[in-house]
Design a protein around this motif. Structure first.
Motif, PDB file in Angstrom:
ATOM      1  N   PHE A  91       0.846  -1.188   0.000  1.00 40.20           N
ATOM      2  CA  PHE A  91       0.000   0.000   0.000  1.00 40.20           C
ATOM      3  C   PHE A  91       0.883   1.241   0.000  1.00 40.20           C
ATOM      4  CE2 PHE A  91      -2.608  -3.292   1.878  1.00 40.20           C
ATOM      5  CZ  PHE A  91      -3.856  -3.089   1.300  1.00 40.20           C
ATOM      6  N   ALA A  92       0.390   2.301  -0.642  1.00 42.77           N
ATOM      7  CA  ALA A  92       1.129   3.558  -0.702  1.00 42.77           C
ATOM      8  C   ALA A  92       0.139   4.708  -0.610  1.00 42.77           C
ATOM      9  CB  ALA A  92       1.927   3.660  -2.003  1.00 42.77           C
ATOM     10  N   PRO A  93       0.577   5.860  -0.134  1.00 41.48           N
ATOM     11  CA  PRO A  93      -0.317   7.016  -0.109  1.00 41.48           C
ATOM     12  C   PRO A  93      -0.920   7.267  -1.496  1.00 41.48           C
ATOM     13  CG  PRO A  93       1.656   7.493   1.152  1.00 41.48           C
ATOM     14  CD  PRO A  93       1.899   6.170   0.473  1.00 41.48           C
ATOM     15  N   GLY A  94      -2.199   7.533  -1.509  1.00 40.94           N
ATOM     16  CA  GLY A  94      -2.906   7.752  -2.773  1.00 40.94           C
ATOM     17  C   GLY A  94      -3.642   6.544  -3.288  1.00 40.94           C
ATOM     18  N   ASP A  95      -3.356   5.354  -2.746  1.00 43.48           N
ATOM     19  CA  ASP A  95      -4.073   4.148  -3.169  1.00 43.48           C
ATOM     20  C   ASP A  95      -5.531   4.229  -2.716  1.00 43.48           C
ATOM     21  OD1 ASP A  95      -1.729   3.123  -4.162  1.00 43.48           O
ATOM     22  OD2 ASP A  95      -1.504   1.546  -2.650  1.00 43.48           O
ATOM     23  N   ARG A  96      -6.443   3.855  -3.605  1.00 46.90           N
ATOM     24  CA  ARG A  96      -7.847   3.748  -3.237  1.00 46.90           C
ATOM     25  C   ARG A  96      -8.078   2.408  -2.530  1.00 46.90           C
ATOM     26  NH1 ARG A  96     -11.215   3.264  -7.616  1.00 46.90           N
ATOM     27  NH2 ARG A  96     -12.976   3.897  -6.315  1.00 46.90           N
ATOM     28  N   VAL A  97      -8.771   2.452  -1.396  1.00 45.92           N
ATOM     29  CA  VAL A  97      -8.991   1.246  -0.608  1.00 45.92           C
ATOM     30  C   VAL A  97     -10.419   1.218  -0.067  1.00 45.92           C
ATOM     31  CG1 VAL A  97      -6.575   0.952   0.085  1.00 45.92           C
ATOM     32  CG2 VAL A  97      -8.096   2.378   1.476  1.00 45.92           C
ATOM     33  N   PHE A  98     -10.833   0.033   0.367  1.00 47.66           N
ATOM     34  CA  PHE A  98     -12.112  -0.129   1.049  1.00 47.66           C
ATOM     35  C   PHE A  98     -11.961  -1.254   2.062  1.00 47.66           C
ATOM     36  CE2 PHE A  98     -12.236  -3.426  -2.081  1.00 47.66           C
ATOM     37  CZ  PHE A  98     -13.113  -4.403  -1.629  1.00 47.66           C
ATOM     38  N   GLY A  99     -12.914  -1.346   2.989  1.00 47.00           N
ATOM     39  CA  GLY A  99     -12.836  -2.421   3.974  1.00 47.00           C
ATOM     40  C   GLY A  99     -13.715  -2.155   5.171  1.00 47.00           C
ATOM     41  N   GLY A 100     -13.281  -2.634   6.342  1.00 49.44           N
ATOM     42  CA  GLY A 100     -14.053  -2.513   7.562  1.00 49.44           C
ATOM     43  C   GLY A 100     -13.236  -1.923   8.696  1.00 49.44           C
ATOM     44  N   ALA A 101     -13.875  -1.070   9.482  1.00 50.59           N
ATOM     45  CA  ALA A 101     -13.288  -0.495  10.685  1.00 50.59           C
ATOM     46  C   ALA A 101     -14.399  -0.497  11.729  1.00 50.59           C
ATOM     47  CB  ALA A 101     -12.775   0.915  10.431  1.00 50.59           C
ATOM     48  N   LEU A 102     -14.408  -1.492  12.587  1.00 53.48           N
ATOM     49  CA  LEU A 102     -15.550  -1.761  13.459  1.00 53.48           C
ATOM     50  C   LEU A 102     -15.953  -0.553  14.293  1.00 53.48           C
ATOM     51  CD1 LEU A 102     -17.516  -4.009  14.447  1.00 53.48           C
ATOM     52  CD2 LEU A 102     -15.920  -4.380  16.326  1.00 53.48           C
TER      53      LEU A 102
END
Length: 315
Positions: A91-102
């Motif tokens: 991963f690097a700054p600027g990467d588009r990401v998605f997921g979970g953060a409870l």
């Protein structure tokens, strides 16, 4: 909408007491820092799920999820990597990401560990062709639908009855069953019939007489059932001769029935969902979008359980 300002940071929805939408408030909080092995993500969208308000409704329920006051709100997020901690690779700054953060996703920033398969604390690369609002709906509902499909394992020879087919999990379950080649009959209100047809399901109204209405639609019988709301679909399926091994639930537990839990979805399930969206094989209807300062209205709409599709908070 209440906003509590401290003058030193970013926005986050927080609860100082457990309860319903009325206790949600937007606070100004310090910008978090990514520690070793962590990512800081600038959140652009957060998707809502029933579990969000269920978890924070009272202290006993919150405790089962390891939550204590003050606590954030929401789990599904999408955004852009803003800071990378020591030891993180891929991963690097600027990467588009998605997921979970409870119970902390409705915030300008979240810090997560990029560990695949942990729905409460994770990051995945967002594929080209998947917008952030859609990506922010995938984690909880998509994993739950995937786990439910894994229990009943539908195929081209199957006719599957899906209860609550128009809800947040239902939009995934219907389409995944259709992708697997199954015929799908979905329960909903009379007003949702066209919506269910658009998803790929044959609509049937819920309520008394459900089994008879399903029998009329499918005189050859149904072979599997997924109950996404309560127990009505389970009882109808059993009365129509579906074996317990091919019935599953997500909202309740019934003796003899294997429940589905998104936390137990197969490795790679979330990446596969994103791929299906990116290639146009799966779509996620966005029922409504709200700014963060309208979080109470957004949760009231989502908690009413009548919304068709997903509710998203824009940040």
């Amino acid at each position: 909408m209440t906003q509590v300002r401290s003058g030193n940071g970013s926005r986050a929805v927080r609860l100082d007491s457990f309860g319903g939408p009325e206790v949600l408030a937007v606070h100004e909080v310090p910008v978090p820092e990514a520690g070793p092995g962590q990512l800081r993500v600038r959140v652009t969208a957060a998707g809502l799920n029933p579990m969000d308000w269920f978890m924070t409704a009272d202290a006993d329920t919150a405790g089962r999820f390891g939550l204590t006051l003050p606590v954030g709100f929401g789990t599904d997020y999408a955004g852009v990597v803003d800071q990378v901690g020591d030891g993180v690779t891929g991963f690097a700054p600027g990467d588009r990401v998605f997921g979970g953060a409870l119970s902390r996703a409705v915030a300008d920033f979240v810090v997560v560990d990029p560990i695949p398969g942990t729905a409460a604390n994770e990051a995945h690369h967002t594929p080209d062709g998947v917008d952030d609002r859609t990506a922010a709906t995938l984690t909880i509902a998509g994993r739950t639908a995937s786990a439910a499909l894994a229990v009943v394992a539908p195929g081209p020879e199957d006719t599957v009855l899906i209860g609550g087919a128009g809800g947040g999990v239902g939009v995934f379950a219907v389409q995944l069953a259709r992708i697997a080649g199954a015929r799908v009959i979905g329960t909903g209100s009379a007003a949702s019939a066209d919506y269910l047809r658009d998803l790929g399901a044959e609509p049937v109204t819920y309520g008394d007489g459900l089994a008879d209405r399903v029998r009329t639609l499918a005189p050859g019988g149904i072979t599997a059932a997924i109950d996404l709301f309560g127990t009505e679909t389970v009882h109808a399926a059993r009365s129509l001769g579906v074996p317990d091994a091919r019935i599953t639930t997500i909202a309740t537990q019934i003796d003899g029935i294997t429940p589905a839990n998104g936390a137990n979805a197969a490795p790679g399930a979330l990446e596969e969902l994103a791929r299906l969206v990116a290639t146009g094989q799966l779509r996620v209807p966005i029922a409504a979008e709200f700014p963060i300062d309208q979080i109470r209205a957004a949760v009231e709409l989502q908690a009413g359980r009548r919304v068709k599709g997903k509710v998203v908070i824009d940040l």
